[in-house]
Every structure is written in C-alpha cells, then in structure tokens.
Enzyme design. Structure first.
Site, short mmCIF file in Angstrom:
data_model
loop_
_atom_site.label_atom_id
_atom_site.label_comp_id
_atom_site.label_asym_id
_atom_site.label_seq_id
_atom_site.Cartn_x
_atom_site.Cartn_y
_atom_site.Cartn_z
N ASP A 58 0.85 -1.19 0.00
CA ASP A 58 0.00 0.00 0.00
C ASP A 58 0.89 1.23 0.00
O ASP A 58 1.97 1.23 0.59
CB ASP A 58 -0.91 0.01 1.24
CG ASP A 58 -1.96 1.10 1.14
OD1 ASP A 58 -2.93 0.92 0.37
OD2 ASP A 58 -1.78 2.16 1.78
N HIS A 147 -4.66 -22.02 14.68
CA HIS A 147 -4.78 -23.45 14.35
C HIS A 147 -3.71 -23.86 13.35
O HIS A 147 -3.00 -24.86 13.54
CB HIS A 147 -6.18 -23.73 13.80
CG HIS A 147 -6.41 -25.15 13.39
ND1 HIS A 147 -7.14 -26.05 14.14
CD2 HIS A 147 -5.99 -25.83 12.29
CE1 HIS A 147 -7.16 -27.23 13.52
NE2 HIS A 147 -6.47 -27.12 12.40
N GLU A 148 -3.55 -23.05 12.29
CA GLU A 148 -2.60 -23.42 11.23
C GLU A 148 -1.16 -23.32 11.71
O GLU A 148 -0.35 -24.20 11.45
CB GLU A 148 -2.80 -22.53 9.99
CG GLU A 148 -4.18 -22.59 9.36
CD GLU A 148 -4.72 -24.00 9.17
OE1 GLU A 148 -5.94 -24.16 9.11
OE2 GLU A 148 -3.92 -24.95 9.10
N HIS A 151 -0.12 -26.22 13.69
CA HIS A 151 0.30 -27.39 12.90
C HIS A 151 1.81 -27.34 12.64
O HIS A 151 2.50 -28.35 12.65
CB HIS A 151 -0.44 -27.44 11.55
CG HIS A 151 -1.80 -28.05 11.62
ND1 HIS A 151 -2.06 -29.28 12.20
CD2 HIS A 151 -2.99 -27.61 11.15
CE1 HIS A 151 -3.35 -29.56 12.10
NE2 HIS A 151 -3.95 -28.56 11.47
N TYR A 162 -0.42 -37.58 10.64
CA TYR A 162 -1.73 -37.00 10.37
C TYR A 162 -2.74 -38.04 9.89
O TYR A 162 -3.32 -37.95 8.81
CB TYR A 162 -1.59 -35.88 9.32
CG TYR A 162 -2.68 -34.84 9.35
CD1 TYR A 162 -3.50 -34.65 8.25
CD2 TYR A 162 -2.89 -34.04 10.48
CE1 TYR A 162 -4.49 -33.68 8.26
CE2 TYR A 162 -3.88 -33.07 10.50
CZ TYR A 162 -4.68 -32.89 9.39
OH TYR A 162 -5.67 -31.94 9.40
N GLU A 171 -4.81 -32.61 15.28
CA GLU A 171 -5.91 -31.65 15.09
C GLU A 171 -6.36 -31.02 16.40
O GLU A 171 -6.59 -29.82 16.50
CB GLU A 171 -7.09 -32.33 14.41
CG GLU A 171 -7.01 -32.28 12.90
CD GLU A 171 -6.97 -30.85 12.41
OE1 GLU A 171 -7.87 -30.05 12.78
OE2 GLU A 171 -6.04 -30.50 11.65
N GLU A 190 -15.61 -19.28 14.40
CA GLU A 190 -16.93 -18.64 14.55
C GLU A 190 -17.09 -17.41 13.68
O GLU A 190 -18.22 -17.08 13.29
CB GLU A 190 -17.23 -18.29 16.02
CG GLU A 190 -16.32 -17.26 16.66
CD GLU A 190 -15.01 -17.83 17.14
OE1 GLU A 190 -14.87 -19.08 17.14
OE2 GLU A 190 -14.12 -17.05 17.49
N THR A 194 -19.88 -20.16 7.85
CA THR A 194 -21.26 -19.82 7.45
C THR A 194 -21.61 -18.36 7.76
O THR A 194 -22.37 -18.06 8.71
CB THR A 194 -22.28 -20.74 8.16
OG1 THR A 194 -22.13 -20.58 9.57
CG2 THR A 194 -22.08 -22.19 7.75
N ASP A 226 -11.49 -38.76 5.99
CA ASP A 226 -10.80 -37.69 6.74
C ASP A 226 -9.53 -38.20 7.41
O ASP A 226 -9.29 -37.97 8.60
CB ASP A 226 -11.78 -37.11 7.79
CG ASP A 226 -11.21 -35.93 8.57
OD1 ASP A 226 -10.39 -35.17 8.03
OD2 ASP A 226 -11.60 -35.79 9.75
N HIS A 231 -10.35 -34.82 11.84
CA HIS A 231 -11.16 -33.66 12.23
C HIS A 231 -12.42 -34.11 12.96
O HIS A 231 -13.25 -33.27 13.33
CB HIS A 231 -11.56 -32.84 11.00
CG HIS A 231 -10.43 -32.20 10.30
ND1 HIS A 231 -9.79 -32.78 9.22
CD2 HIS A 231 -9.79 -31.02 10.52
CE1 HIS A 231 -8.82 -31.99 8.81
NE2 HIS A 231 -8.79 -30.92 9.58
#
Ligand SMILES: Cc1cccc(C(=O)O)c1OC(=O)C1CC1
Ligand SMILES: [Ca+2]
Ligand SMILES: [Zn+2]
Length: 316
Positions: A58, A147-148, A151, A162, A171, A190, A194, A226, A231
């Site tokens: 920027d 979370h990532e 890992h 995994y 996880e 959250e 969705t 999975d 998960h």
C-alpha cells in the site's frame, strides 16, 4: 500502525531506507522484522495456486481495500500467534529457532470458481482460501491462524502422524492452542464459518457434538474418511482440554477447573516433550499426566484434573 481489519497493531514495514533491497522504498508491506525471525510476511496468491504469491502493498499504509484487509488479518494473526508462543511458552517461532513465517491469502479462488473453503500449513508456510461466501468467508480469523501455525509447531516437535488417533491428536492440539490464542471463547472458526448464519462455529471445544464430533472415546469414528477421522475424533481430546479449562461433570465424572493457564502449560509441555509421531489418545493421557506431574507434582490437584478429564471422555 496498520489498517488492520481487527485493529491489532503490528509493525509494518514503512518505506524507510533500511528495508531489504528487493522491497521498493516509499511502499508499505506486510513484512515484520522486529520480532526475531528474519521476517514474518504475508503475501497473496491473487486467486491462483502459485505460492508464495506476490506482496500485498500500500502507498500510505492504509490497508483498507477488501483484499488488503484479508491479508492484514492473516498477518496480524500470525504476529499475535508468534507473540503467544514466545510470551507464554518461550518458543521463538514455530520451530523454536526463529524460523521466518510466510502466509499466503486468497489462494486458489479461480475467478468464477467456487472459492476455496480451506486453510492449511503446507510444511513450509500458511495458506488461506477466501471461502465461497456460503460455507466460509475468508479463513483468516485469529483462531484459524493459530490453528494453522500450531500445525507448524506440532510438525517441528512431536510430528504427530496426520492419520487415525495421532492425527486426531494433531488436530486437537491445533484447536486447543487456537482457543488459547483467541481466548474469548471455546470455539474455532466462529467468525468465518457460514457467514449467513450467526452464532455458529466450525468446532466447539465445549460441545464437540455441536460440530458433529464425538466427545467420548466410545463414540470415536473408526472409518477411513478424513484420514481416519482426524477432524472428527479430535473432539475427544478437545473435550478433555475444555474440561480442564472450565471444569464440570461430564457423563458422571466431575472435573475441577484448572483454567486456561494450567491447561496451556500442561498441553504445551506434553506436546513438546512427551508426544511422538505415533502418540495415540492413551499416550496423550500419559504425556499430559507426566507434564502435570513435572509442573505441579504427581499428587497435585492439577494432575488430578488431567486424569479426571481423560476419564470423563473415556480414555484411561
Ligand atoms: C478449513 C479446513 C479444511 C481442511 C483442513 C483444515 C485444517 O487446518 O486442519 C482446515 O482448517 C481448519 O480446520 C481451521 C480451524 C479452521
Ligand atoms: Ca474462537
Ligand atoms: Zn488442522
């Protein structure tokens, strides 16, 4: 100062004379050299799937465009997670040796495509999709970043394989530290999950079944989907950590709350000193019990809470 979507300041590169030669002067970057690693930096794949992509810049350090805000959210999250592991656990970056951190946003969102409802650590960097706007908005909120990056911590320590139970533990460790960093709730995703539905989340450590996960070992998934339910069965260990944090009586077993501070110390020590690549839930119980004994004593109320929480979820 940054124009971050979530307002947590971080040191962004001003267009000063001391910047690395390949960064152009008079331009602002999401590129932090103030915390130990050579850099904590955030780039964009601009919808393609080439990594690490190109710098998000920027002219006046007001990163207010929507694509810029996505990048700033991932960047400030990475900085906040770095600061958490350093400040709370004395760990300098995910490898404990000030490894530089790269994040790439807006990955694989092919124009006219369906948007990429995923986020992952690829072994070298964090990668975030922008979501399809229905299942996910951009997956760059703090607990997803935590979370990532966790890992990466796991990969540089226990290396939990995994798949199956070690993968579910992998996880769970990422979800547990996600709620330690994003400390205001026991839920994960959250803000991004969705966008058309308020009040829901991707996963719920307080109530894993609300996210279609088991909260007891007897209900574990034993199929092959999975990666053997990594998960899905993470809900069992997630519930154990929740019970340590908040206490309660679950399936007839009472657990005394020890709070987030004890829980994060016990789980961090277990992850970095006792868990190995093949650790399963029984091994996680052993490792967390040993960590609690190291930190507070074998007969301590903290160690008792660890055991009671595992008993509550049917392990040990
Ligand atoms: C959205 C998503 C899909 C597949 C794997 C992961 C993964 O990183 O395991 C993933 O990200 C998460 O679970 C984070 C917590 C929201
Ligand atoms: Ca959360
Ligand atoms: Zn994960």
């Amino acid at each position: 100062v940054d124009g971050s979507a979530n307002g947590t300041g971080t040191t962004l590169y001003a267009g000063t004379t001391s910047i690395p030669t390949f960064l152009s002067q008079g331009t602002y970057y999401l590129y932090d050299t103030t915390r130990g690693p050579d850099y904590i930096r955030t780039l964009s794949a601009n919808g393609q799937n080439t990594l690490p992509g190109s710098y998000v810049t920027d002219a006046d350090n007001n990163f207010s465009a929507s694509n810029q805000r996505i990048a700033v959210s991932a960047h400030t999250g990475a900085v906040q997670v770095f600061d958490y592991f350093k400040g709370t656990h004395g760990r300098s970056s995910y490898d404990g040796n000030n490894a530089s951190i790269t994040s790439t946003v807006s990955y694989d969102d092919v124009p006219g495509g369906d948007g990429y409802n995923n986020a992952f650590w690829n072994g070298q960097q964090m990668v975030y999709g922008d979501g399809d706007g229905r299942t996910f908005s951009p997956l760059v909120e703090l607990d997803i970043v935590a979370h990532e990056l966790t890992h990466a911590v796991t990969g540089a320590s226990a290396g939990l394989i995994y798949q199956n139970e070690s993968g579910a533990l992998n996880e769970a460790v990422s979800d547990i530290f996600a709620v330690m960093v994003d400390r205001d709730d026991y839920r994960v995703g959250e803000e991004s999950y969705t966008p058309g539905t308020s009040g829901d989340a991707l996963r719920y450590l307080d109530d894993p079944p609300a996210g279609d996960q088991p909260d007891h070992y007897a209900d574990r998934y034993v199929g092959s989907q999975d990666n053997g339910g990594v998960h899905i069965n993470s809900g069992i260990a997630n519930k154990q950590a929740y019970l340590m944090m908040a206490g309660g009586t679950f399936r007839g077993q009472s657990v005394q709350s020890v709070g987030r501070g004890v829980t994060e110390k016990v789980w961090y020590r277990a992850l970095t000193r006792y868990f190995t690549a093949s650790t399963n839930f029984a091994g996680a119980r052993e490792g967390t019990l040993q960590a609690a004994a190291d930190l507070y004593g074998a007969g301590s109320s903290q160690a008792r809470a660890v055991a009671d929480a595992w008993a509550a979820v049917g392990v040990g």
